[in-house]
Write an enzyme that holds these catalytic residues in place. Structure first.
Site, mmCIF file in Angstrom:
data_model
loop_
_atom_site.group_PDB
_atom_site.id
_atom_site.type_symbol
_atom_site.label_atom_id
_atom_site.label_comp_id
_atom_site.label_asym_id
_atom_site.label_seq_id
_atom_site.Cartn_x
_atom_site.Cartn_y
_atom_site.Cartn_z
ATOM 1 C CE LYS A 41 -3.681 -0.531 2.459
ATOM 2 N NZ LYS A 41 -4.257 -0.825 3.785
ATOM 3 C CG HIS A 474 -13.670 -10.562 3.830
ATOM 4 N ND1 HIS A 474 -14.068 -11.826 4.205
ATOM 5 C CD2 HIS A 474 -12.359 -10.476 4.107
ATOM 6 C CE1 HIS A 474 -13.033 -12.454 4.722
ATOM 7 N NE2 HIS A 474 -11.984 -11.663 4.679
ATOM 8 C CB SER A 792 8.478 -43.502 -7.088
ATOM 9 O OG SER A 792 7.456 -42.551 -6.908
ATOM 10 C CB CYS A 859 4.118 -41.236 -6.201
ATOM 11 S SG CYS A 859 4.850 -42.361 -5.013
HETATM 12 P P1 ADP Z 1 -7.488 -2.478 3.715
HETATM 13 O O1 ADP Z 1 -6.065 -2.780 3.497
HETATM 14 O O2 ADP Z 1 -8.157 -3.429 4.611
HETATM 15 O O3 ADP Z 1 -8.203 -2.198 2.423
HETATM 16 P P2 ADP Z 1 -7.244 0.356 4.078
HETATM 17 O O4 ADP Z 1 -6.054 0.850 4.796
HETATM 18 O O5 ADP Z 1 -7.200 0.421 2.604
HETATM 19 O O6 ADP Z 1 -7.518 -1.127 4.565
HETATM 20 O O7 ADP Z 1 -8.446 1.184 4.661
HETATM 21 C C1 ADP Z 1 -9.756 0.752 4.826
HETATM 22 C C2 ADP Z 1 -10.726 1.723 4.218
HETATM 23 O O8 ADP Z 1 -10.555 3.028 4.713
HETATM 24 C C3 ADP Z 1 -10.532 1.810 2.732
HETATM 25 O O9 ADP Z 1 -11.768 1.601 2.114
HETATM 26 C C4 ADP Z 1 -10.009 3.173 2.455
HETATM 27 O O10 ADP Z 1 -10.536 3.687 1.283
HETATM 28 C C5 ADP Z 1 -10.461 3.973 3.668
HETATM 29 N N1 ADP Z 1 -9.442 4.980 3.980
HETATM 30 C C6 ADP Z 1 -8.190 4.753 4.352
HETATM 31 N N2 ADP Z 1 -7.485 5.893 4.475
HETATM 32 C C7 ADP Z 1 -8.327 6.897 4.162
HETATM 33 C C8 ADP Z 1 -8.191 8.310 4.102
HETATM 34 N N3 ADP Z 1 -7.038 8.917 4.354
HETATM 35 N N4 ADP Z 1 -9.264 9.027 3.755
HETATM 36 C C9 ADP Z 1 -10.438 8.414 3.491
HETATM 37 N N5 ADP Z 1 -10.636 7.094 3.528
HETATM 38 C C10 ADP Z 1 -9.593 6.317 3.867
HETATM 39 MG MG MG Z 2 -7.670 -1.014 1.107
#
Ligand code: ADP
Ligand code: MG
Ligand code: MG
Length: 911
Positions: A41, A474, A792, A859
């Site tokens: 990320k 999910h 084997s 195997c």
């Molecule tokens: P995940 O890895 O589980 O997707 P995220 O870190 O992406 O978790 O965050 C979860 C949710 O929160 C996401 O849908 C994301 O869009 C929202 N989110 C995260 N950071 C921000 C932010 N700075 N402003 C608005 N929404 C946010």
């Molecule tokens: Mg996310």
């Protein structure tokens, strides 16, 4: 918790001592290749920022800080110093202060590891709100309700994630408030009601933690950061890593990012999407969103979102911009992107982008399209498909002709293709319980929506059905990764977890009732539907893809098959021979078991031979069928392996029946017979049958069994060869520990061969070899190879005897061993390279010393598991052998291993 090597490795990395990487204002300190440090990320946010895309600014605390936290229970001062510096920078850039009384800076604190683990770890939104700054937010937004709603969300999220308070405690308060105000939807609670909720939430916090909800924004930030670090170690994250073969020591990064709000009103919203359809791979802009919502509302499945095409109508410019940006991202990353965005007051912000998870069919289609579009080369395309995903091409689909319209209960969204038939379970725990009791249980997990906690239950279910959620919920994302049938957002399905009931259109289904799912159309069907093999069109596409990969494959792929039907199936998937035919399975058939039992009950060799003579023609016919099906490919046939008692009734069952008869018909001849059987069962009884009279030990004790089997094999071979079919039988002696056993059985087989060839005046080529499945056999393999013409590796037994784990009882041990990190993977699923693999290597080398061109196969169950297949390829095995349904997987894994070596590509299968 960590080992010396890890510490060295990571401190070396951190030599530069840069823990925190800023991104914002068109420039990022990190970049997209830094996934090790920034996580997927963080690397994506940096890369998007550098590309000039609209990304809310922030900073990433790198994974080394997480590892520090795991080692020492805290981060170093330097981490805190760099974090504070970055925070100051962010405050200046935004002209706001974190949690300031007017115009406050609010941030999200987001987890993000190197490999994406959707929803497995925690994220906290709206951080920085407190009693004062919430008033600042009121002023800034001019929206009372929004501000209080954000605050109560923070307390709730912070309470459960950081302070470890049960979510239910907050839900109860919220639900009570709704009842009290006669509100149906969350959004019907007004600002005043939300203020009351906040007051009560604070009480919940005080009650559970004996302290007040932290009002100091900086303290909130530190606590949230550490909680995200800790979330790397939560059970569901560990479980996910185990399933996906991800290293426990990597740790997660933490992203602190200025909040943007999708819940400011009707010109705000939030959504997620894919640049291509993740279920089919078709090139179409694909996504879902909700107006007036915060990020996780879309993915959690609480509200069913709207298709992205609607956005074009509501906000055409934003839609255009989003489309352009994501198309650019796809070109840039040269892979299908999965993205998150938020619209605040009509302005678009990108919050995440990553290579999207997809089904096997989509993976193949996208890879091939991208070659067409000249985005990637054919060589790259080979690696764009995970070998395990090819199971998708062989999973059954619904037999449309057999589906009755009346049985279709409802239709949800087709989240992950294939058909599933099973019995309903309503919780993940129950699914796991049922599965532990009965390994083959077919289960459909039915939920309102799934959460990351359900991961273990989803793993053992055949299919998943959810009432809520969209194509990016999910359940949808996770099942696509697993290659498992899934239907989501079936709105007409009411799920009552408390009473263990599902209602659809007035009909009630209970725990254990059978239903069927069609993950390709979204249909939910009453009862057990009929299924049929996969779509030939998809198979054709796969054939072309495989024709790119296969030239790199240096190792053969065979199948484990006992009957002609399985052998034909395996050939259709591309198997080049049979690596293991288990002859004992042929004796369990109804017409054969009596003869087998007569043979076992016989007290003299003569009686045994009489019984065996009855089995001979049947066994011969089996082999004729197999040889014909394999038409010229090698067929490895193992002589009888299991202990004899397996063919007799169980002792307990006999005792019950005998007692019954003694009471009712004490004089019946049946009673007498049963008593003799019981007697023999008791004679054959062993404390440890797996280590008992089985394998070649059986053939040595009763040579006439090996003789009969050899005769059946050679007579069949001669007959088929005379018909003009090429045959190549390879007779395999199980469970040898040394040369003498091998020579004993080998001589017997060769003697019978000579007899049969003389009788029939016809000869066929054949080999006699052995299974290497005991540690001693590996150590003296040079000796064994003097007589054995091939090896084997039977890695099931070899794993069992190397670890001293009984593979039938290992479940209990594994659960805690995996949870404790003592074992990283189930060694019966993924070959243990460190121990078992070492024995295999010793066996190989010694075997090759005696017989340089000795044929080497495997195997065990490992023959169809990508990492184990890679190991075999690296050690120049002649072939791997696996169940017919895994043949495609093994072929691709072997081709990828070959391509890795030939093209000198870095990195293997292990993440
Ligand atoms: P995940 O890895 O589980 O997707 P995220 O870190 O992406 O978790 O965050 C979860 C949710 O929160 C996401 O849908 C994301 O869009 C929202 N989110 C995260 N950071 C921000 C932010 N700075 N402003 C608005 N929404 C946010
Ligand atoms: Mg996310
Ligand atoms: Mg064995």
């Amino acid at each position: 918790m960590s080992t010396a090597t890890e510490i060295n490795h990571t401190t070396a990395n951190a030599a530069a001592n840069k823990y925190v990487y800023f991104f914002g204002d068109g420039h990022a300190e990190g970049h997209g290749k830094m996934k090790d440090e920034l996580g997927g990320k963080g690397a994506g946010l940096a890369e998007m920022t550098n590309a000039g895309l609209p990304v809310p600014p922030g900073f990433t605390i790198q994974t080394e800080a997480c590892r520090e936290y795991m080692r020492n229970g805290d981060v170093s001062k330097e981490v805190n110093r760099q974090m504070d510096e970055a925070l100051k920078h962010l405050e200046q850039l935004q002209a706001q202060t974190l949690g300031g009384a007017d115009n406050p800076l609010l941030v999200s604190v987001r987890s993000g590891a190197k490999f994406s683990m959707p929803g497995m770890m925690d994220t906290i939104l709206n951080l920085g709100l407190n009693d004062k700054s919430v008033e600042g937010l009121v002023k800034r937004s001019n929206n009372l309700r929004f501000a209080y709603d954000s605050y109560r969300r923070l307390i709730q999220m912070f309470g459960s994630v950081v302070l470890d308070i049960d979510k239910k405690a907050f839900e109860e308060v919220f639900d009570n408030k709704k009842k009290q105000k006669k509100a149906k939807l969350d959004t019907e609670l007004d600002a005043k009601a939300l203020q009351e909720v906040i007051a009560e939430y604070k009480k919940v916090v005080k009650q559970h933690t004996k302290r007040d909800f932290p009002q100091d924004p900086h303290e909130q930030l530190v606590m949230a950061r550490d909680a995200v670090f800790r979330s790397w170690q939560n059970d569901r994250a560990k479980h996910y890593r185990r399933i996906n073969n991800i290293d426990d020591m990597l740790g997660t990064a933490v992203n602190v990012q200025a909040m943007v709000f999708g819940n400011l009103g009707e010109t705000s919203g939030t959504g997620v999407g894919f640049t291509r359809n993740p279920a089919t791979g078709v090139k179409e802009f694909y996504g879902e969103f909700l107006m007036n919502a915060q990020g996780e509302d879309v993915v959690s499945g609480v509200r069913t979102p709207v298709h992205i095409s609607e956005l074009e109508k509501i906000m055409p410019e934003v839609y255009q911009q989003l489309h352009e940006i994501t198309t650019r991202l796809e070109k840039h990353y040269r892979d299908m992107q999965d993205f998150e965005f938020t619209i605040q007051d009509g302005r678009l912000y990108m919050l995440q982008t990553r290579n999207g998870k997809r089904t096997g069919i989509a993976a193949v289609r996208v890879a091939m399209q991208m070659v067409d579009e000249k985005l990637i080369s054919k060589e790259e395309a080979i690696f764009r498909v995970e070998p395990d995903q090819l199971v998708y091409f062989v999973v059954p689909r619904l037999d449309e002709k057999a589906v009755k319209e009346d049985d279709v209960l409802t239709k949800g969204l087709p989240a992950s293709p294939g058909a599933a038939v099973g019995q309903i379970v309503f919780t993940a725990e129950e699914a796991v319980e049922r599965h532990n009791k009965e390994k083959d249980a077919k289960l459909i997990l039915v939920r309102g929506e799934t959460t990351p906690e359900d991961i273990a239950g989803m793993n053992v279910a055949s299919g998943i059905l959810t009432a809520r959620g969209g194509m990016t919920s999910h359940a949808a994302v996770v099942t696509r990764g697993m290659g498992k049938c899934c239907v989501v957002g079936a709105g007409e399905v009411e799920v009552h977890e408390d009473t263990r009931q599902m209602r659809v259109g007035g009909e009630v289904f209970k725990d254990g009732d059978w239903i069927s799912l069609d993950g390709s159309t979204g249909r939910v069907i009453r009862g057990k539907a009929k299924t049929v093999p996969p779509d030939p069109k998809d198979v054709k596409m796969l054939d072309e893809f495989m024709s790119w990969a296969e030239p790199f494959r240096r190792m053969g792929v065979r199948a484990n098959a006992d009957i002609p039907r399985d052998a034909l199936q395996a050939r259709a998937f591309g198997a080049e021979g049979i690596g293991l035919c288990r002859t004992e399975h042929m004796f369990f058939a109804e017409d054969r078991l009596p003869h087998m039992r007569a043979m076992i009950m016989a007290t003299t060799e003569k009686d045994r031979r009489t019984a065996l003579r009855k089995l001979l023609p049947m066994q011969r016919n089996d082999f004729i069928g197999l040889f014909r099906a394999m038409d010229g490919y090698g067929v490895t046939i193992r002589t009888l392996d299991p202990p004899l008692h397996e063919f007799l009734p169980k002792r307990e069952e006999l005792l019950v029946e005998i007692t019954k008869l003694e009471l009712t018909k004490p004089k019946s001849p049946k009673l007498k017979e049963l008593k003799t059987v019981l007697n023999r069962v008791e004679q054959l009884h062993e404390q440890n049958p797996m280590l008992g009279l089985r394998g070649c030990r059986l053939g040595i004790a009763y040579p006439e069994i090996t003789e009969m089997q050899a005769r059946a094999i050679f007579e069949a071979a001669v007959k088929v060869a005379k018909e003009g079919v090429k045959v190549k039988p390879e007779i395999m002696i199980p469970l040898t520990t040394g040369l003498k056993e091998m020579a004993n059985q080998g001589a017997l087989v060769r003697k019978v061969a000579d007899e049969v060839f003389a009788e029939k005046e016809y000869k066929v080529d054949y080999l006699v070899g052995t299974m290497i499945e005991l540690p001693r056999a590996c150590l003296v393999a040079d000796e064994i190879a003097k007589d054995a013409e091939f090896f084997s590796f039977g890695t099931n037994d070899l794993t069992q005897t190397t670890f001293g784990f009984s593979r039938d009882d290992v479940g209990k041990i594994l659960t805690s061993y995996l949870a404790e990190g003592i074992l990283k993977q189930d060694p019966f699923a993924v070959l243990d390279r460190e121990g078992v693999g070492q024995l295999v290597k010793i066996g190989l080398e010694k075997g090759r010393e005696t017989r340089p061109d000795i044929k080497i196969g495997i195997c065990g169950e490992h023959g169809g598991e990508p990492s184990s297949v890679e190991f075999c390829a690296q050690n120049a095995f002649t072939y791997v052998s696996c169940s017919p349904f895994r043949v495609l997987t093994a072929r691709l894994a072997a081709a990828q291993a070959g391509a890795t070596a030939e093209l000198k590509i870095e990195g293997g299968r292990t993440k």
